[in-house]
Design an enzyme around this catalytic site. Sequence first.
Site, PDB file in Angstrom:
ATOM      1  CG  HIS A 186      31.641  26.193  20.563  1.00  0.00           C
ATOM      2  ND1 HIS A 186      31.304  25.824  19.162  1.00  0.00           N
ATOM      3  CD2 HIS A 186      32.785  25.893  20.833  1.00  0.00           C
ATOM      4  CE1 HIS A 186      32.067  24.824  18.717  1.00  0.00           C
ATOM      5  NE2 HIS A 186      33.238  24.795  19.703  1.00  0.00           N
TER       6      HIS A 186
ATOM      7  CG  ASP B 185      35.805  22.992  18.473  1.00  0.00           C
ATOM      8  OD1 ASP B 185      35.279  23.940  18.308  1.00  0.00           O
ATOM      9  OD2 ASP B 185      36.924  22.762  18.482  1.00  0.00           O
TER      10      ASP B 185
ATOM     11  CE1 TYR C  74      39.852  26.875  14.928  1.00  0.00           C
ATOM     12  CE2 TYR C  74      41.630  25.961  16.228  1.00  0.00           C
ATOM     13  CZ  TYR C  74      40.301  26.472  15.994  1.00  0.00           C
ATOM     14  OH  TYR C  74      39.288  26.231  16.715  1.00  0.00           O
TER      15      TYR C  74
ATOM     16  CE1 TYR D 277      38.251  30.320  16.018  1.00  0.00           C
ATOM     17  CE2 TYR D 277      36.880  31.700  14.996  1.00  0.00           C
ATOM     18  CZ  TYR D 277      36.980  30.418  15.475  1.00  0.00           C
ATOM     19  OH  TYR D 277      36.109  29.299  15.197  1.00  0.00           O
TER      20      TYR D 277
END
Length: 291
Positions: free
Chosen positions: A255, A82, A212, A131
């Site tokens: 995931h 990730d 992010y 998202y």
Amino acid sequence: MEGIDHRIVSVNGIKMHIAEKGRGPVVLFLHGLPELCTRSPGFGDTEAPTSIISYTCDHIVNDLVALIDSLGVEQVFLVAHDWGAIMGWYLCLFKPERVKAFVCLSVPFTPRSPQMKPMDRMRGFFGDDYYICRFQAPGEIEVEMVEIGTANVLKTIFSIRKPGPPCFPKGNAFRIRSNASISLPSWLSEDELTYYVTKFDQKGFTGGLNYYRAIDLNWEVTEKWTGVREYIHNGGFKKDGLFLEEAVVMEGVGHFINQEKAEEIGSHIYDFIKKFKQILLVICALFLWVH
């Protein structure tokens, strides 16, 4: 897992919590959101700087280099998933001499596109409810997370199985109905969930979400790499730096393959490092939506 030693190290101006086990060549594991293994800045017991700039790829790579230095080695075997995988790619790109080999889980290398900022591209393709787009406004999504509770947020994230771009609409980002019971996936125990909840309740989700929020800043930081785009696509990057030999594709998993198929993933990692020949192994889930 028994026999793990936990300690705090000072690296690059922050205090980082690391977990250690075993002896021999150093294998550095980097987690993503929301796992808490070797703690990246903003997670668990590691300090969470308030500035989004502290989460750009150059800052995180400097943190990782300082961590490797603190371990007293020049190179490490790198295993990452990730956001850990994304930063692992940047580490390989910026400081290839510090990585002996890289096992990447779920997130393949993505070349920089010079035409458009990543967030503009994502909004154009998927809309404002995508998202990553919803994570951009500091504090906004955190309010919704507090309202539904840390446990429900984590259960929802870990339970996502639907292929395609995840969307978090405003007002009910995690699509949780009032008094609804959210089941844990079979590979996650209640004790593990409680541990995650305890750690996230220390500092909240802001540190993890700041990765992010730094996406466009990473795009700016890596501007000088745009010139190597042809080099990457024509095979030079693979030939000179990565030595990619095999991509392992697993069907029927989501995931979080490092947890859902922990034993199988562990075998791949062990076999890869055991027979190491300066090659790179990339493991991705089939039909996985990656960042």
